[in-house]
Design an enzyme around this catalytic site. Structure first.
Site, PDB file in Angstrom:
ATOM      1  N   ASP A 175       0.845  -1.197   0.000  1.00 54.46           N
ATOM      2  CA  ASP A 175       0.000   0.000   0.000  1.00 54.46           C
ATOM      3  C   ASP A 175       0.880   1.246   0.000  1.00 54.46           C
ATOM      4  O   ASP A 175       0.710   2.154   0.821  1.00 54.46           O
ATOM      5  CB  ASP A 175      -0.934  -0.010   1.209  1.00 54.46           C
ATOM      6  CG  ASP A 175      -2.065   1.007   1.100  1.00 54.46           C
ATOM      7  OD1 ASP A 175      -2.397   1.405  -0.028  1.00 54.46           O
ATOM      8  OD2 ASP A 175      -2.620   1.395   2.142  1.00 54.46           O
ATOM      9  N   VAL A 176       1.808   1.307  -0.949  1.00 51.21           N
ATOM     10  CA  VAL A 176       2.741   2.430  -1.030  1.00 51.21           C
ATOM     11  C   VAL A 176       2.022   3.632  -1.645  1.00 51.21           C
ATOM     12  O   VAL A 176       1.612   3.596  -2.797  1.00 51.21           O
ATOM     13  CB  VAL A 176       3.967   2.063  -1.886  1.00 51.21           C
ATOM     14  CG1 VAL A 176       4.890   3.273  -2.039  1.00 51.21           C
ATOM     15  CG2 VAL A 176       4.722   0.893  -1.277  1.00 51.21           C
TER      16      VAL A 176
END
Length: 284
Positions: A175-176
């Site tokens: 979940d960058v």
């Protein structure tokens, strides 16, 4: 600024000055002070959090501070975490522009990629990236069965091909994005990992989809092409692989929104996928 609250934490942690920062379905997040005055975060996991967030904890353990916050202590459902700072990469983007923010994301991702393996085994609860894409594969199967040659079908095919030939498989953040990268005493660090397992270019691909409220950036073919070239040079990976993961991730997000019957957000996600596909097609 958080609200001062009465909290009870393990005595051996000797933390003080709790300030409630946020409450979510998975956790209650409180800022505290360590004995030397250094700020830290206590994350109290709910039953949902205990189920969903432990792979992310193991991801942080594996990196041991290289590009990511450190896990300082764990007791029962409580996590004592390094405080990453207040300034987000979104703040930096708003002040200095998208390309400057992307350069910092590259720096953080490179630190994560360069974490020494030392033959350490991956945690067994890390989520295989193929499982992460279950919703997209299901949507594509449904569309194909109904004779619909949709963008979901095309994206699922690309995702399947990429997952059949991954490179440098390792723990992934999953979940960058710009609000999960913060600046503090140790520079830019990433927080809130999902804890996946797969090709690290999936983590790079998630940046194409963000910031969520900047559709002008997300759906810009010029931005897609620039970001893809930047990541390709930085990580010495084929630009088609990076774009393939970017398109697949945007379509995955659209499939999640479709499941939730949030068709407006699904369409916004599909617009990102179309922009990526356009750039990818131009390379053929």
């Amino acid at each position: 600024m958080g609200d001062t609250v009465n909290e009870t934490f393990p005595a051996e942690w000797n933390v003080s000055s709790p300030e409630l920062l946020a409450e979510t379905p998975t956790s209650r997040i409180t800022k505290v002070r360590l004995p030397d005055g250094t700020p830290a975060i206590v994350k109290a996991l709910t039953p949902i959090g205990l189920k969903d967030e432990l792979p992310g904890v193991h991801y942080l353990d594996w990196h041991d501070g290289s590009g990511a916050i450190r896990v300082l202590a764990i007791k029962d459902n409580l996590l004592l975490l390094e405080y990453a700072g207040r300034r987000t990469l979104l703040d930096h983007l708003n002040e200095f522009g998208d390309e400057a923010a992307t350069a910092i994301a590259v720096e953080v991702l490179r630190k994560l990629l360069d974490t020494p393996h030392d033959d350490r085994a991956f945690a067994t609860d890390l989520i295989p990236i193929r499982r992460q894409f279950a919703s997209l594969f299901a949507k594509a199967k449904s569309d194909h069965s109904n004779g619909i040659d949709s963008l979901f079908v095309e994206a699922a095919r690309i995702a399947d091909e990429l997952m059949n030939k991954p490179m440098n498989v390792q723990p992934l953040h999953g979940d960058v994005h710009h609000e999960n990268i913060l600046f503090g005493d140790r520079g830019w660090l990433i927080i809130d990992p999902k804890g996946l397992l797969g090709d690290p270019m999936y983590d790079a691909a998630n940046m194409f989809y963000n910031p969520l409220d900047r559709q002008d950036l997300r759906a810009s073919e010029t931005r897609v092409a620039t970001m893809a070239r930047t990541f390709s040079r930085a990580f010495d990976r084929d630009i088609r692989t990076i774009l393939g993961y970017a398109m697949a991730h945007a379509a995955l997000s659209a499939s999640w929104h479709t499941e939730d019957q949030n068709f407006e957000e699904a369409e916004r996600s599909l617009a990102v996928a179309r922009a990526v596909r356009s750039v990818l097609t131009s390379l053929v």
